[in-house]
Design an enzyme around this catalytic site. Structure first.
Site, PDB file in Angstrom:
ATOM      1  N   CYS A  47       0.891  -1.155   0.000  1.00  0.00           N
ATOM      2  CA  CYS A  47       0.000   0.000   0.000  1.00  0.00           C
ATOM      3  C   CYS A  47       0.920   1.194   0.000  1.00  0.00           C
ATOM      4  O   CYS A  47       1.561   1.488   0.989  1.00  0.00           O
ATOM      5  CB  CYS A  47      -0.921   0.034   1.214  1.00  0.00           C
ATOM      6  SG  CYS A  47      -1.925   1.533   1.253  1.00  0.00           S
TER       7      CYS A  47
ATOM      8  N   CYS B  46      -0.607   4.383   2.482  1.00  0.00           N
ATOM      9  CA  CYS B  46      -0.617   4.256   3.940  1.00  0.00           C
ATOM     10  C   CYS B  46      -0.258   2.825   4.260  1.00  0.00           C
ATOM     11  O   CYS B  46       0.896   2.452   4.183  1.00  0.00           O
ATOM     12  CB  CYS B  46      -1.934   4.708   4.544  1.00  0.00           C
ATOM     13  SG  CYS B  46      -3.410   4.167   3.679  1.00  0.00           S
ATOM     14  N   SER B  47      -1.203   2.023   4.624  1.00  0.00           N
ATOM     15  CA  SER B  47      -0.874   0.623   4.838  1.00  0.00           C
ATOM     16  C   SER B  47      -2.146  -0.197   4.852  1.00  0.00           C
ATOM     17  O   SER B  47      -2.357  -1.005   5.737  1.00  0.00           O
ATOM     18  CB  SER B  47      -0.103   0.427   6.135  1.00  0.00           C
ATOM     19  OG  SER B  47      -0.901   0.863   7.187  1.00  0.00           O
ATOM     20  N   CYS B  48      -2.992   0.019   3.876  1.00  0.00           N
ATOM     21  CA  CYS B  48      -4.185  -0.793   3.729  1.00  0.00           C
ATOM     22  C   CYS B  48      -3.732  -2.243   3.636  1.00  0.00           C
ATOM     23  O   CYS B  48      -2.753  -2.553   2.966  1.00  0.00           O
ATOM     24  CB  CYS B  48      -4.949  -0.394   2.480  1.00  0.00           C
ATOM     25  SG  CYS B  48      -5.580   1.289   2.591  1.00  0.00           S
TER      26      CYS B  48
END
Lengths: 124, 211
Positions: free
Chosen positions: B111, B114-116
């Site tokens: 991602c 962000c950090s999906c």
């Protein structure tokens, strides 16, 4: 999508990856707290997940623009900052309410003897 | 932040509430007071993600896909529905897509913004997944990233990098390793790792006798 390496990229200059082998999910209780508050507010429909992802992405991008080393260990610091912004943006918390509350907890923590649970004095 | 790993708990006791811990406490107490969050629900969520959800959910899905061709077909055509058969449902209303690795194609999930991450099937992301180097480099130099993570990809294997979003999360269906013919679903699930389902590693046969 398929990617190939553009020729102008200097691979040697890329930062190293941090590693963890199934390390802890949260490295401190407050990280779990920040995480759970976000999920909980989302579940109430206070914001959409897209709104959340956008605010978090902006927070991470700003940290990176400030030149902060981002090896993933500060992730929840940015997460919490993003949550504060979103909650303020949604007017769930007004003005300096949060700063006042931070000061109150700070004072309570300092005046609590070691080993006793920290609590806010009762009001009213 | 060099010693991030062992002693957070000990330090908690040494210093009064401060920094982000102080801010998180203040924010929570305000939200609770306003009736916007329920402290019991928070504890439940934390417990769920810390102890109940983890890459084991994803491993079960992979093992089922390896042993049940009809399930695999459903999984590749409508992953959200196929995964829901296990009762794993995203809280963020996101859709799941499963990417199949083959001898000629390997998939890597990132991602970049962000950090999906597919929480319902993999739990919470590892620290490197959330790091800027991984988020940036997985797209620019996936081969280098995989090599650094211990997985060298031959030049004739195509690498596909998939960027997750708030609405779309990916799970990699790794190749079933040779030598696992006749294994049960549980035995197979036990060898599927988190990294293999992110796409940065392959599933390997455990050392002999560990089965």
């Amino acid at each position: 999508m398929t990617t190939s390496i553009p020729p102008e990229v200097d691979l040697g200059a890329l930062p190293a990856l941090p590693r963890d082998d199934a390390g802890p999910v949260f490295s401190a209780p407050w990280e779990a707290q920040a995480f759970a508050m976000t999920l909980s507010l989302h579940a109430r429909g206070v914001f959409t997940w897209r709104e959340w992802a956008d605010v978090l992405a902006a927070e991470l991008a700003a940290a990176s623009a400030r030149g902060e080393p981002d090896d993933g260990t500060h992730y929840y610091v940015h997460w919490l900052a993003a949550l504060e912004k979103l909650v303020a943006g949604k007017k769930l918390i007004l003005g300096n309410e949060l700063e006042r509350r931070v000061d109150e907890w700070d004072a309570a923590a300092r005046s609590t003897p070691h080993g006793k649970p920290i609590e806010l004095p009762r009001r009213g | 932040m060099s010693d991030h790993h062992g002693d957070d708990h000990a330090r908690e006791h040494d210093r009064p509430l401060s920094g982000p811990a102080l801010r998180a406490r203040a924010l929570e107490s305000l939200l609770v007071e306003k009736g916007l969050v329920d402290p019991k629900a928070l504890d439940e969520l934390i417990d769920t993600y810390q102890t109940k959800v983890g890459p084991r959910n994803g491993a079960k899905i992979v093992a089922r896909a390896w042993t049940d061709p009809a399930f695999k077909k459903r999984l590749l055509s409508d992953a959200t529905a196929a995964i829901a058969e296990f009762g794993f449902i995203g809280r963020q209303g996101e859709d799941m897509v499963v990417l199949e690795n083959t001898p000629k194609v390997r998939n890597v999930v990132v991602c970049t913004l962000c950090s999906c991450y597919p929480w319902p099937v993999l739990g919470l992301p590892p620290v490197w997944y959330k790091s800027a180097p991984y988020r940036a480099r997985a797209v620019i130099d996936p081969r280098g990233v995989l090599k650094e993570l211990g997985s060298e990809v031959p030049e004739d294997v195509e690498l596909r990098v998939w960027d997750s979003t708030a609405e779309l999360r990916y799970l990699v269906l790794p190749e079933r390793p040779a030598g696992t013919e006749g294994w049960s679903e549980d035995e197979l699930a036990a060898i599927v790792t988190r990294d293999a389902m992110i796409g940065v590693a392959q599933v390997k046969l455990p050392a002999r006798g560990k089965r």
